[in-house]
Design an enzyme around this catalytic site. Structure first.
Site, short mmCIF file in Angstrom:
data_model
loop_
_atom_site.label_atom_id
_atom_site.label_comp_id
_atom_site.label_asym_id
_atom_site.label_seq_id
_atom_site.Cartn_x
_atom_site.Cartn_y
_atom_site.Cartn_z
N ASP A 177 -17.66 -27.74 27.86
CA ASP A 177 -17.64 -26.22 28.12
C ASP A 177 -17.56 -26.07 29.71
OD1 ASP A 177 -18.14 -23.36 28.67
OD2 ASP A 177 -18.72 -23.54 26.33
N ILE A 178 -16.44 -25.56 30.17
CA ILE A 178 -16.50 -25.36 31.72
C ILE A 178 -17.46 -24.33 32.30
CG2 ILE A 178 -14.71 -25.31 33.71
CD1 ILE A 178 -12.58 -25.72 31.43
N PHE A 223 -15.76 -14.77 29.28
CA PHE A 223 -15.25 -13.75 28.39
C PHE A 223 -15.34 -14.00 27.00
CE2 PHE A 223 -11.51 -11.08 30.12
CZ PHE A 223 -11.83 -11.41 31.32
N LYS A 248 4.58 -41.29 19.38
CA LYS A 248 4.56 -40.26 18.45
C LYS A 248 4.12 -40.84 17.04
CE LYS A 248 7.96 -36.92 16.65
NZ LYS A 248 8.98 -36.97 15.89
N LYS A 275 -24.79 -19.16 27.83
CA LYS A 275 -23.89 -19.77 28.70
C LYS A 275 -24.51 -19.51 30.13
CE LYS A 275 -20.03 -20.42 25.88
NZ LYS A 275 -18.61 -20.88 25.96
N ASN A 333 -3.64 -22.40 21.46
CA ASN A 333 -3.95 -21.20 20.76
C ASN A 333 -2.97 -19.98 21.39
OD1 ASN A 333 -5.18 -20.03 23.26
ND2 ASN A 333 -6.44 -21.52 22.96
N ALA A 346 -9.93 -18.10 30.78
CA ALA A 346 -9.22 -18.90 29.85
C ALA A 346 -9.62 -19.15 28.45
CB ALA A 346 -9.05 -20.69 30.43
N ASP A 362 -11.51 -25.29 21.86
CA ASP A 362 -12.81 -25.70 21.67
C ASP A 362 -12.96 -27.13 21.13
OD1 ASP A 362 -14.46 -23.66 22.47
OD2 ASP A 362 -13.66 -22.40 20.55
N1 CTP Z 1 -15.07 -21.23 27.91
C1 CTP Z 1 -14.86 -22.73 28.66
N2 CTP Z 1 -14.83 -23.85 28.41
C2 CTP Z 1 -14.76 -24.24 27.11
C3 CTP Z 1 -14.99 -23.15 25.99
C4 CTP Z 1 -14.83 -21.79 26.42
O1 CTP Z 1 -15.22 -22.49 29.80
N3 CTP Z 1 -14.53 -25.55 26.70
C5 CTP Z 1 -15.34 -20.09 28.33
C6 CTP Z 1 -14.10 -19.21 28.24
O2 CTP Z 1 -13.35 -19.25 29.34
C7 CTP Z 1 -14.57 -17.86 28.06
C8 CTP Z 1 -16.13 -18.24 27.29
O3 CTP Z 1 -16.22 -19.55 27.38
O4 CTP Z 1 -15.22 -17.27 29.30
C9 CTP Z 1 -15.98 -18.26 25.84
O5 CTP Z 1 -16.73 -19.02 24.94
P1 CTP Z 1 -16.63 -19.38 23.53
O6 CTP Z 1 -17.94 -19.97 23.31
O7 CTP Z 1 -15.43 -20.65 23.73
O8 CTP Z 1 -15.96 -18.29 22.88
P2 CTP Z 1 -15.25 -18.53 21.69
O9 CTP Z 1 -14.16 -19.54 21.49
O10 CTP Z 1 -14.77 -17.20 20.95
O11 CTP Z 1 -16.45 -19.26 20.72
P3 CTP Z 1 -16.80 -18.93 19.24
O12 CTP Z 1 -15.71 -18.94 18.43
O13 CTP Z 1 -17.79 -20.08 19.07
O14 CTP Z 1 -17.61 -17.52 19.32
#
Ligand code: CTP
Length: 403
Positions: free
Chosen positions: A305-306, A324, A289, A342, A211, A275, A279
Site C-alpha cells: 500500500d503506497i 482517494f 505464457k 491510512k 481495473n 491511482a 490490491d
Molecule cells: N492505495 C495505494 N496503494 C495500494 C492501494 C491503495 O496507494 N496498494 C491508495 C489509493 O491510491 C487510494 C487509496 O489508497 O488513495 C484507496 O484505498 P483502498 O484501501 O485501496 O481503497 P479500496 O480499493 O476502495 O479498498 P477497499 O475495497 O478495501 O475499500
C-alpha cells in the site's frame, strides 16, 4: 514560471462605452512590464480604434477571425496558447451570453473556447441588463465552468442610470490580475506528487489483473497543480491519456513499480494518491505464457500500500497526504476509516455506484473528509477539470496556511 514582468495578457475588448477605459488598463499593464496582445470585437471598434490600441500596447491588434494575414502570423489557437491569461474587459451582456453557450462566432469567442488558460471577465453594462435573470444565469454557467469575474462596480453609468454594472476601475482590475499571478508564484516553492491510473499485475507476459480506472481525475489534478505553480510529478499506470504539459511524467506498470518510483520522488510537500492501485498481485508470475492445459490456479498476495507506507513514514511524509476512496456504500464510514487507518490528512471520496461519475466518466462529484474535522465538504457535480481546480485551490491554501 515566468516573473510577473514577463506575464502575457490576451486582452479582449468588447463593444460598450467603457471600452475607452481599457486603454487605461493597457497603459497600466505596460507600465508594469506585462505584455499585452489585444483582440477588438466588432462592437469595440465603434468606440476605439485598432491604431490607438496598438500604439499603447506596442503590439499587433487582432480584429477578425478570418483575417488571413493575421492568421498566417498567429492563428487563433496559437494566440490562446501564447497568453498566460485571457481578460475580457469590458465584457458586454451579449458577449457573456455567447460565451455561456460556447459559441465561436468571432475571434474573441473562438479564442475563449480554444483556451486552456484562466479567463477573467470584467463586465460593463446597464444596471437592468446586469440584473436581468438571463445574464445572471449565463454568468453562473461561466463561473461553474471556471471563469473568474471582476466587478462590476456600483455607480452612475454613461446612460445616466445608477446601480450595479459599472466597469471596475482599471487599477482594481490590474490588482486582481497581479494578485492572481502572485498567488501562483507563491506555489512555486511547493513540490507535488500525484499517482494516477490503474496498475497491471502480471499473471504471465501477456495477461494481467487490472481495473477500470481511466486516470482522468489524477491527470487533471496534476495539470492544475502545474498550472498553479507547483513543481509536479505524475506517476501513472497505463492510461490512454496524454501527460499534462510541463509535468514530470513517470510511467509505471505494476503497484511495486509505482511504489519504487514514489519513494524516489519523495520528499514532496503534497502527495495525492489518486491511482486505483490493484490490491492483489500474483505471488509468482509465470515467465512464459500459460498454456490452458497446464493451468490449475493462481496464488494471489496483497500489493504494497503506497499511500499507507508514505503517510506513516517518519522522514518522508509529505506535509499534506491526500488519499482517494472510491465507494459504493457507507461513504462517510468507509472514508473516515481510511482516513484514520491510512494516516491521511484528507480523503477524497466519490460514489462510484453513480454511473454518471463512475470510472471512465469526464465528470465527478467528491466529498472531502479531513483529519480531526467532523463532517465533510462537498464539491458538487462538475467536469473533472473543474473538480481538480477546486481541489488545487484548497491544497494551495492549506499549504500556505501551514507555512
Ligand atoms: N492505495 C495505494 N496503494 C495500494 C492501494 C491503495 O496507494 N496498494 C491508495 C489509493 O491510491 C487510494 C487509496 O489508497 O488513495 C484507496 O484505498 P483502498 O484501501 O485501496 O481503497 P479500496 O480499493 O476502495 O479498498 P477497499 O475495497 O478495501 O475499500
Amino acid at each position: 514560471m515566468n516573473n510577473l514582468v514577463n506575464k502575457k495578457i490576451l486582452l479582449v475588448i468588447c463593444g460598450g462605452i467603457a471600452a475607452y477605459k481599457s486603454l487605461e488598463l493597457i497603459r497600466i499593464f505596460k507600465k508594469n512590464n506585462y505584455q499585452v496582445k489585444t483582440i477588438l470585437s466588432k462592437g469595440a471598434m465603434e468606440f476605439i480604434t485598432p491604431l490607438s490600441v496598438s500604439s499603447l500596447s506596442n503590439e499587433k491588434v487582432y480584429t477578425d477571425l478570418f483575417d488571413f494575414k493575421n492568421e498566417a502570423e498567429m492563428d487563433h489557437i496559437s494566440l490562446s496558447r501564447w497568453a498566460d491569461i485571457v481578460l475580457f474587459a469590458p465584457v458586454t451582456a451579449n458577449k457573456i451570453a455567447q460565451l455561456s453557450y460556447g459559441l465561436a462566432e468571432d475571434l474573441a469567442t473562438t479564442v475563449a473556447l480554444a483556451s486552456d488558460k484562466q479567463i477573467f471577465l470584467a463586465p460593463a453594462m446597464n444596471v437592468r441588463m446586469w440584473e436581468n435573470k438571463l445574464t445572471k444565469l449565463n454568468l453562473e454557467k461561466l463561473i461553474d465552468s471556471g471563469y473568474k469575474i471582476i466587478g462590476p462596480d456600483i455607480g452612475e453609468m454613461a446612460c445616466g442610470e445608477f446601480g450595479s454594472g459599472k466597469f471596475s476601475d482599471p487599477m482594481q482590475i490590474f490588482s486582481v490580475i497581479k494578485n492572481y499571478f502572485k498567488n501562483i508564484e507563491k506555489n512555486n516553492k511547493f513540490k507535488a506528487l500525484v499517482t494516477a491510473g490503474p496498475t497491471r499485475e502480471y499473471i504471465d507476459p501477456v495477461r494481467f489483473i487490472t481495473n477500470k480506472s481511466s486516470g482522468k481525475q489524477g491527470y487533471a489534478i496534476a495539470d492544475q497543480l502545474q498550472k498553479n505553480g507547483f513543481e509536479t510529478t505524475l506517476i501513472s499506470g497505463p492510461t490512454n491519456l496524454k501527460p499534462p504539459d510541463d509535468v514530470k511524467f513517470i510511467y509505471v506498470d505494476s503497484a511495486e513499480e509505482m511504489y519504487k518510483k514514489t519513494i524516489e520522488v519523495l520528499p514532496v510537500d503534497v502527495a495525492i494518491f489518486s491511482a486505483a492501485v490493484a490490491d492483489f498481485k500474483v505471488k509468482v508470475p509465470y515467465l512464459k505464457k500459460i498454456k490452458k492445459e497446464n493451468f490449475e490456479s493462481l496464488e494471489l498476495g496483497k500489493t504494497r500500500d503506497i499511500l499507507d507506507y508514505t503517510s506513516k513514514h517518519n522522514e518522508l511524509r509529505p506535509k499534506l497526504v491526500i488519499g482517494f476512496a472510491a465507494e459504493t456504500e457507507s461513504i462517510e464510514k468507509n472514508s473516515k476509516k481510511k482516513l484514520n487507518e491510512k494516516n491521511c490528512d484528507w480523503i477524497i471520496a466519490n460514489d462510484v455506484s453513480n454511473t454518471e461519475i463512475g470510472f471512465d466518466s469526464d465528470y465527478n462529484e467528491v466529498q472531502i473528509f479531513r483529519k480531526n474535522k467532523s463532517g465533510s465538504e462537498n464539491i458538487s457535480l462538475n467536469t473533472k477539470e473543474i473538480i481538480a481546480k477546486e481541489l488545487v485551490v484548497r491544497i494551495s491554501n492549506e499549504l500556505k496556511a501551514n507555512g
